[in-house]
Design a protein around this motif. Structure first.
Motif, PDB file in Angstrom:
ATOM      1  N   ASP A 281      66.849  -3.895 -30.325  1.00 30.90           N
ATOM      2  CA  ASP A 281      65.530  -4.466 -31.246  1.00 30.90           C
ATOM      3  C   ASP A 281      64.670  -5.482 -30.700  1.00 30.90           C
ATOM      4  O   ASP A 281      64.691  -6.308 -29.690  1.00 30.90           O
ATOM      5  CB  ASP A 281      66.218  -5.216 -32.222  1.00 30.90           C
ATOM      6  CG  ASP A 281      67.256  -4.703 -32.931  1.00 30.90           C
ATOM      7  OD1 ASP A 281      67.199  -3.905 -33.882  1.00 30.90           O
ATOM      8  OD2 ASP A 281      69.061  -4.708 -32.475  1.00 30.90           O
TER       9      ASP A 281
ATOM     10  N   HIS B 172      67.880  -9.606 -32.876  1.00 30.62           N
ATOM     11  CA  HIS B 172      68.232  -7.857 -34.499  1.00 30.62           C
ATOM     12  C   HIS B 172      67.830  -8.878 -35.585  1.00 30.62           C
ATOM     13  O   HIS B 172      67.751  -8.533 -36.433  1.00 30.62           O
ATOM     14  CB  HIS B 172      69.592  -7.314 -34.300  1.00 30.62           C
ATOM     15  CG  HIS B 172      69.940  -6.537 -35.636  1.00 30.62           C
ATOM     16  ND1 HIS B 172      69.907  -7.458 -36.594  1.00 30.62           N
ATOM     17  CD2 HIS B 172      69.750  -5.506 -35.954  1.00 30.62           C
ATOM     18  CE1 HIS B 172      69.918  -5.954 -37.507  1.00 30.62           C
ATOM     19  NE2 HIS B 172      70.009  -5.619 -36.875  1.00 30.62           N
TER      20      HIS B 172
ATOM     21  N   LYS C 113      61.054  -4.369 -35.495  1.00 35.92           N
ATOM     22  CA  LYS C 113      61.155  -5.203 -36.454  1.00 35.92           C
ATOM     23  C   LYS C 113      60.730  -5.974 -36.873  1.00 35.92           C
ATOM     24  O   LYS C 113      59.130  -6.381 -37.142  1.00 35.92           O
ATOM     25  CB  LYS C 113      62.656  -6.361 -36.566  1.00 35.92           C
ATOM     26  CG  LYS C 113      63.739  -6.211 -35.362  1.00 35.92           C
ATOM     27  CD  LYS C 113      64.135  -5.144 -36.009  1.00 35.92           C
ATOM     28  CE  LYS C 113      65.431  -5.368 -37.148  1.00 35.92           C
ATOM     29  NZ  LYS C 113      66.715  -4.683 -37.330  1.00 35.92           N
TER      30      LYS C 113
END
Length: 275
Positions: free
Chosen positions: A74, A87, A142
């Motif tokens: 991520d 993340h 993200k």
């Protein structure tokens, strides 16, 4: 009877038109293209992490590369615009610091340790240097708003990378912008039933749940929550339009075998598939 017919006709015509637009425009993925076979593989979710090797760490990525399995990771931006591998939006679960990642600089983030280990939050450039093409990468962008500044930063790092990679996101705007930056890469839409997960049936959540924004993202593949394997949007995009199927998160060897049997490319976590 004639009155009822003339009342229903425009209503039924509108429903038919909307259904046609949904099938042919809104939900339709990108026109089918041949994916690099190397990318259609198993991916270790946030690296091959364990109780002592934290997720999204250089150690977890090295373990995955050594095992020869693909790596899912991520990326998001620090306050000074550096692409970091992490993340959560907040730091507290993995570092104990009660702040958002975007509030700290890259140097401040790199000084934080992950869990009880000595591992630190890596920069994306460090991960690319470490892996150096040994295994495929599945990069998740993200972001849940209209800010697409992450895309140009990620593209700058990937344009000279010698390894294979594909890119995914829940946010169709990020995929759209990323495709503009790197038009020949492979892109995927991350999918889950948003209404169920967020326990709220807002207009936006409904539209996301039915994949109504695919016309923006035009994904090449669909990476869906294993709970939604049989949902209508997943079936339409992967069966009718034959988009490749990635599934998350696979937690047991039995689920791994089932995913492979279904022709899916599993994103797994919590076990070593070769162990």
């Amino acid at each position: 009877m004639d009155i009822v017919f003339w009342i229903l006709l425009p209503i039924l015509s509108l429903i038919f038109l909307l259904a046609l637009l949904y099938l042919l425009l809104f939900i339709r993925p990108h026109k089918k293209k041949d994916a690099d076979p190397a990318l259609l593989c198993d991916y270790a979710h946030r690296g091959l992490h364990t109780d002592t090797v934290p997720e999204n760490s250089l150690a977890a990525f090295e373990r995955a590369a050594t095992a020869g399995t693909g790596i899912e990771l991520d990326v998001q931006l620090s306050s000074d615009g550096v692409v970091m591998v992490f993340h959560d939006a907040t730091l507290i679960r993995m570092t104990g610091v009660d702040k958002r990642l975007c509030e700290l600089t890259a140097d401040e983030l790199s000084a934080l340790t992950l869990g009880e280990s000595e591992e630190r939050i890596p920069r994306f450039c460090e991960v690319l240097s470490l892996i150096n093409g040994r295994v495929p990468l599945l990069v998740e962008l993200k972001g849940e708003n209209f800010d697409t500044s992450l895309c140009a930063k990620v593209a700058e790092l990937l344009k000279d990378y010698n390894g294979t990679y594909c890119i995914e996101s829940f946010n169709p705007l990020l995929i759209k912008e990323m495709r503009r930056c790197l038009p020949t890469s492979l892109y995927g839409l991350l999918y889950t039933n948003v209404c169920r997960d967020k326990k709220k049936k807002s207009v936006l959540n409904i539209l996301l749940t039915v994949m109504a924004f695919n016309f923006l993202a035009r994904p090449d593949f669909i990476a869906f929550n294993k709970e939604d394997r049989d949902s209508l949007p997943v079936r339409l995009t992967t069966s009718l339009y034959r988009a490749p199927k990635f599934v998350w998160t696979v937690n047991t060897k039995e689920e791994l075998a089932a995913a492979r049997a279904f022709g899916e490319h599993p994103i797994f976590e919590g076990f070593d598939p070769e162990g």
